[in-house]
Scaffold this active site. Structure first.
Site, short mmCIF file in Angstrom:
data_model
loop_
_atom_site.label_atom_id
_atom_site.label_comp_id
_atom_site.label_asym_id
_atom_site.label_seq_id
_atom_site.Cartn_x
_atom_site.Cartn_y
_atom_site.Cartn_z
N THR A 18 0.83 -1.21 0.00
CA THR A 18 0.00 0.00 0.00
C THR A 18 0.86 1.27 0.00
OG1 THR A 18 -0.11 -0.16 2.40
CG2 THR A 18 -2.01 -1.00 1.17
N ASP A 19 2.13 1.14 0.42
CA ASP A 19 2.91 2.38 0.63
C ASP A 19 3.18 3.13 -0.68
OD1 ASP A 19 4.87 0.55 -0.15
OD2 ASP A 19 6.37 1.31 1.25
N SER A 74 31.78 -3.42 9.22
CA SER A 74 30.60 -4.14 9.68
C SER A 74 31.04 -5.39 10.42
CB SER A 74 29.70 -4.53 8.51
OG SER A 74 28.80 -5.56 8.93
N GLY A 88 18.48 -9.02 4.99
CA GLY A 88 17.88 -9.54 3.77
C GLY A 88 16.71 -10.48 4.02
N GLY A 126 13.66 -9.27 5.10
CA GLY A 126 12.43 -8.48 5.06
C GLY A 126 12.14 -7.78 6.38
N SER A 166 16.75 -4.49 7.76
CA SER A 166 18.08 -4.18 8.31
C SER A 166 18.65 -2.96 7.61
CB SER A 166 19.02 -5.38 8.14
OG SER A 166 19.31 -5.62 6.78
N SER A 167 18.25 -2.72 6.35
CA SER A 167 18.80 -1.58 5.62
C SER A 167 18.34 -0.26 6.25
CB SER A 167 18.43 -1.64 4.14
OG SER A 167 17.03 -1.67 3.95
N ASP A 190 9.71 1.80 5.75
CA ASP A 190 10.78 1.16 6.52
C ASP A 190 11.54 2.18 7.37
OD1 ASP A 190 9.98 -1.03 5.16
OD2 ASP A 190 11.81 -1.25 3.96
N TYR A 228 7.84 -6.95 -7.78
CA TYR A 228 7.52 -5.68 -7.12
C TYR A 228 7.38 -4.57 -8.16
CZ TYR A 228 8.40 -1.62 -4.01
OH TYR A 228 8.32 -0.43 -3.35
#
Ligand code: ADP
Ligand code: MG
Length: 356
Positions: free
Chosen positions: A28-29, A60, A111, A113, A116-117, A161, A210
């Site tokens: 929806t976003d 990292s 990765g 979902g 984390s990004s 996100d 997507y």
């Protein structure tokens, strides 16, 4: 190795941001619609120091990888692109940022979902904001983080996100109107908690799927004469659309309506029904589910103590989220994963943090 061991100096700032899971409001976003994410208990922490040369140095802990970047250099790839992107968007916004030492450690699965990004971007921006005393509020941080992800990591993401990483906590659900950015925290239905289980099926088709769904929604909105599908509230209006556009539009409209209903302090049972209906809509109208996700959702839905379950994220693989009786999450997740993996899948419990 810690910050001191990697960079031979001590950190001067430290900030964290959580991962997130979306409970309701999927796909929806980018239709200017409504979403209901919550923060997960796992988070990303960024430690910062000043570089003594003219280069940025990023490390990292999760990847055990160190990257050195001349700050005049063109955009790096991989994990460095997210951090570099945050520095560059701050410069574009008018701030002077010198070369930095950046140390990242995280308990957010990468990765899967759980974003984390966005956790990495928001933690980075918070730490830089702290170190240089920048006047950034939570929404500005989310917007800068989104710009970093779009322009430097090359991911055409919405704002959910980053808003969740910046504004959500794990004790509440964050309602967000992605068009107006109106937002507020709402309580969980009484006596509930969430579990998140990864299906073990990678999201291989997620990017192409997507992009295709985004294009279909734009086309549907265009044919209906509105700016975005958010502007349609009555499913009957989709009848004039050809297939599959009418199905795609029906998902977006019913999904937005489900989010709005969930805001009305519904019972755990009703919230669960809305999640189940969301899954059916994603499977049948939006066609972004796969057999593994359907199987996992079916097992979750028939397990005692589960109010409702659905795939979460873009689909085509990835994770499922369920609303369950509070205090029983660990037990339910363990039981479900046993049954699911017994069929031959390789699922994993992501929340609560049993395997981490
Ligand atoms: P998600 O956001 O759902 O976890 P993405 O593909 O959007 O998945 O982002 C994952 C990427 O973000 C990783 O491949 C990596 O480049 C970067 N990243 C996130 N967290 C870290 C971390 N702790 N250390 C290094 N890179 C990270
Ligand atoms: Mg992401």
């Amino acid at each position: 190795m810690n910050f001191e061991e990697i960079f031979n100096t001590i950190p001067e700032a430290e900030a964290s941001a959580p991962g997130r899971v979306n409970l309701l409001g999927e796909h929806t976003d980018y239709n200017d619609g409504f979403v209901l994410p919550t923060a997960i208990p796992q988070s990303t922490t960024v430690l910062l120091g000043m570089s003594r040369d003219s280069e940025h140095h990023f490390y990292s802990e999760n990847l055990n990888e160190r990257v050195t970047i001349l700050d005049t250099h063109h955009s790096p790839s991989g994990f460095a692109s997210y951090i570099y992107g945050c520095i560059e968007v701050l410069k574009t916004a008018g701030y002077t940022i010198p070369s930095l030492l950046v140390y990242v450690k995280s308990s957010v699965p990468m990765g899967s979902g759980l974003s984390s990004s966005a956790a990495l971007e928001v933690a980075t921006l918070r730490a830089i904001g702290q170190l240089f005393d920048l006047p950034l509020n939570d929404v500005e941080i989310a917007q800068l983080a989104q710009q970093a992800e779009i322009h430097y990591a090359g991911v055409q993401c919405g704002i959910m996100d980053q808003m969740a990483a910046s504004l959500a906590d794990s004790k509440h659900i964050l309602f967000l109107d992605t068009r107006t950015l109106e937002r507020y925290l709402v309580p969980f239905p009484p006596g509930t908690e969430i579990i998140v289980i990864d299906s073990g099926v990678p999201r291989t088709l997620a990017t192409s799927g997507y992009n295709q769904r985004r294009a279909e929604c734009e086309e549907a909105a265009h044919l209906l004469g509105v700016k975005a599908l958010r502007d349609i509230t009555n499913v009957d209006d989709t009848n004039i659309l050809p297939k599959p556009l009418c199905d795609r539009a029906r998902h977006v409209i019913t999904e937005n309506n489900r989010v709005l209903e969930a805001l009305q302090e519904v019972t755990p049972e009703r919230f669960g029904e809305l999640m189940n209906a969301s899954h059916a809509s994603l499977r049948d109208d939006y066609e972004v589910s796969v057999p593994a996700l359907d199987t996992l959702v079916e097992i979750l839905q028939k397990t005692p103590g589960v109010f409702g379950a659905r795939l979460t994220g873009a689909g085509f693989g990835g994770a499922c989220v369920a609303l369950v009786t509070s205090g029983q999450g660990r037990e339910i997740a363990t039981k479900v994963i046993e049954e699911y993996n017994h069929i031959g899948y390789n699922g994993q419990i992501l929340v609560p943090t049993i395997n981490l």
